[in-house]
Write a protein that holds these residues in place. Structure first.
Motif, PDB file in Angstrom:
ATOM      1  N   ARG A  92      27.939   6.062  -4.568  1.00 35.25           N
ATOM      2  CA  ARG A  92      26.835   7.023  -3.665  1.00 35.25           C
ATOM      3  C   ARG A  92      27.097   7.613  -4.682  1.00 35.25           C
ATOM      4  O   ARG A  92      27.838   7.995  -5.200  1.00 35.25           O
ATOM      5  CB  ARG A  92      28.315   7.743  -2.748  1.00 35.25           C
TER       6      ARG A  92
ATOM      7  N   GLN B 248      22.905  11.827   3.267  1.00 30.89           N
ATOM      8  CA  GLN B 248      23.930  11.455   2.983  1.00 30.89           C
ATOM      9  C   GLN B 248      24.233  11.151   4.342  1.00 30.89           C
ATOM     10  O   GLN B 248      24.887  10.226   4.482  1.00 30.89           O
ATOM     11  CB  GLN B 248      25.103  13.270   2.714  1.00 30.89           C
TER      12      GLN B 248
ATOM     13  N   ASP C 294      23.131   4.952  -1.026  1.00 32.01           N
ATOM     14  CA  ASP C 294      24.119   4.537   0.043  1.00 32.01           C
ATOM     15  C   ASP C 294      24.518   3.961   1.400  1.00 32.01           C
ATOM     16  O   ASP C 294      25.201   3.391   1.629  1.00 32.01           O
ATOM     17  CB  ASP C 294      24.474   5.845   0.072  1.00 32.01           C
TER      18      ASP C 294
ATOM     19  N   THR D  57      18.904   8.725  -2.237  1.00 31.70           N
ATOM     20  CA  THR D  57      20.710   8.799  -1.120  1.00 31.70           C
ATOM     21  C   THR D  57      20.147   7.601  -0.015  1.00 31.70           C
ATOM     22  O   THR D  57      20.980   6.607  -0.467  1.00 31.70           O
ATOM     23  CB  THR D  57      20.827   9.736  -0.418  1.00 31.70           C
TER      24      THR D  57
ATOM     25  N   PHE E  98      24.757  11.732  -4.737  1.00 34.90           N
ATOM     26  CA  PHE E  98      24.162  12.779  -4.161  1.00 34.90           C
ATOM     27  C   PHE E  98      23.755  13.964  -5.083  1.00 34.90           C
ATOM     28  O   PHE E  98      23.913  14.018  -5.727  1.00 34.90           O
ATOM     29  CB  PHE E  98      25.775  14.121  -3.667  1.00 34.90           C
TER      30      PHE E  98
END
Ligand SMILES: NC(=O)c1ccc[n+]([C@@H]2O[C@H](COP(=O)([O-])OP(=O)(O)OC[C@H]3O[C@@H](n4cnc5c(N)ncnc54)[C@H](OP(=O)(O)O)[C@@H]3O)[C@@H](O)[C@H]2O)c1
Length: 271
Positions: free
Chosen positions: A79, A146, A99, A95, A81
């Motif tokens: 992951r 996210q 992710d 992302t 951010f």
């Protein structure tokens, strides 16, 4: 206990690294994927890769399928951010790419692990997917990105289990707030929030306990979802099959041109 082979993305830091250490100490074979070789644990096989890139996921899949044909457990932990929108060389929002899309590619591309543990945040509503703007071109913020990726992982699990549930069990795990590296590029307000999470979150060794429990005794069902030790239902609208199939098709549309065309070629419109 029978010896296992585990492939852990994000295995260089945070919960992925702690899981890698746990299984190395038991004498299992551990393969980790990350970017920073200096954080790789001795004893693990390290595959360096930027998993936000489609071609890098494909390279990892080819390497692992050739060199480790019997991966028992795939653990998905990578992951990162970003407060500011970032687009990869494939033209995919960063992302979404790391992710979620990486997890899609690895889940479907590896030679059938018996168990996939996708560490994310299951159970949120399906309207977190921006169906008409999945690359968040019109309205980006890091938290929206996210949450969208987290939701996409739920739907990945639903679709995967419907297609391959006979041979692979798919586990969606929310570990709660855990004091990891929580790496990223944060604005001041988000950085303060992350600093508080690091102060108040569970220690990493505590954080991974429910993940270890599920790897050691996987649930029998093709799909299950957990918030730490608490099982949550996967028959609620949050795990809607129609939405899962829609996202699966959208994802295929997104990756097909990128796979065929040179890096940097923008993907086809996805809505
Ligand atoms: N911590 C929490 O409170 C929390 C809460 C809910 C859910 N989760 C989920 O738990 C999982 C593990 O999170 P964590 O907090 O342990 O993570 P973390 O400490 O921030 O570690 C992130 C890992 O991702 C890797 N990574 C980042 N960018 C990458 C890239 N482009 N390519 C390949 N690898 C990359 C990093 O490796 P390098 O540094 O080597 O690049 C690192 O190993 C994640 O799926 C996260 O969403 C965490």
């Amino acid at each position: 206990m029978t010896k296992k082979t585990l492939l852990i993305t994000g295995g260089t830091d945070g919960m992925g690294r702690a899981l890698a250490r746990t299984y190395l100490e038991r004498g299992d074979t551990v393969v980790i994927v990350g970017r920073d070789r200096s954080k790789a644990l001795p004893g693990a096989t390290f595959i360096p890769a930027d998993l936000s890139l489609i071609s890098e996921n494909q390279r990892v899949i080819e390497t692992v399928n050739a060199e480790f044909p019997a991966v028992d457990v795939l653990v998905l932990c990578a992951r990162y951010f970003r407060t500011n929108r970032f687009v990869t060389a494939d033209g995919v929002e960063g992302t979404f790419a790391l992710d979620y899309l990486s997890r899609f590619l690895l889940s479907h591309g590896l030679n059938g692990p018996g168990l996939i543990v996708n560490v994310s945040g299951p159970g949120q509503p399906t309207n977190l997917i921006r169906w008409h703007d999945p690359m968040l071109e019109r309205a980006y913020d890091g938290v929206t990105a996210q949450f969208q990726a987290g939701k996409a992982n739920d739907l990945l699990g639903v679709e995967f289990a419907a297609r391959h549930g006979g041979r692979t069990r798919y586990v969606l795990m929310h570990p709660g707030g855990v004091s990891t590296s929580l790496a990223g590029e944060y604005d001041a307000a988000t950085a303060a929030h992350v600093a508080a999470l690091k102060r108040n979150g569970l220690p990493v060794e505590e954080g991974i306990k429910p993940i270890v429990a599920l790897i050691d005794e996987p649930p029998a069902e093709p799909l299950s979802a957990w918030v730490r030790e608490r099982r949550i239902s996967v028959t609620t609208p949050a795990f809607d099959r129609q939405a899962a199939s829609r996202l699966h098709d959208l994802t295929l549309k997104l990756i097909t041109p990128s796979a065929a065309l040179p890096p940097g070629t923008p993907p086809a419109p996805s809505s």
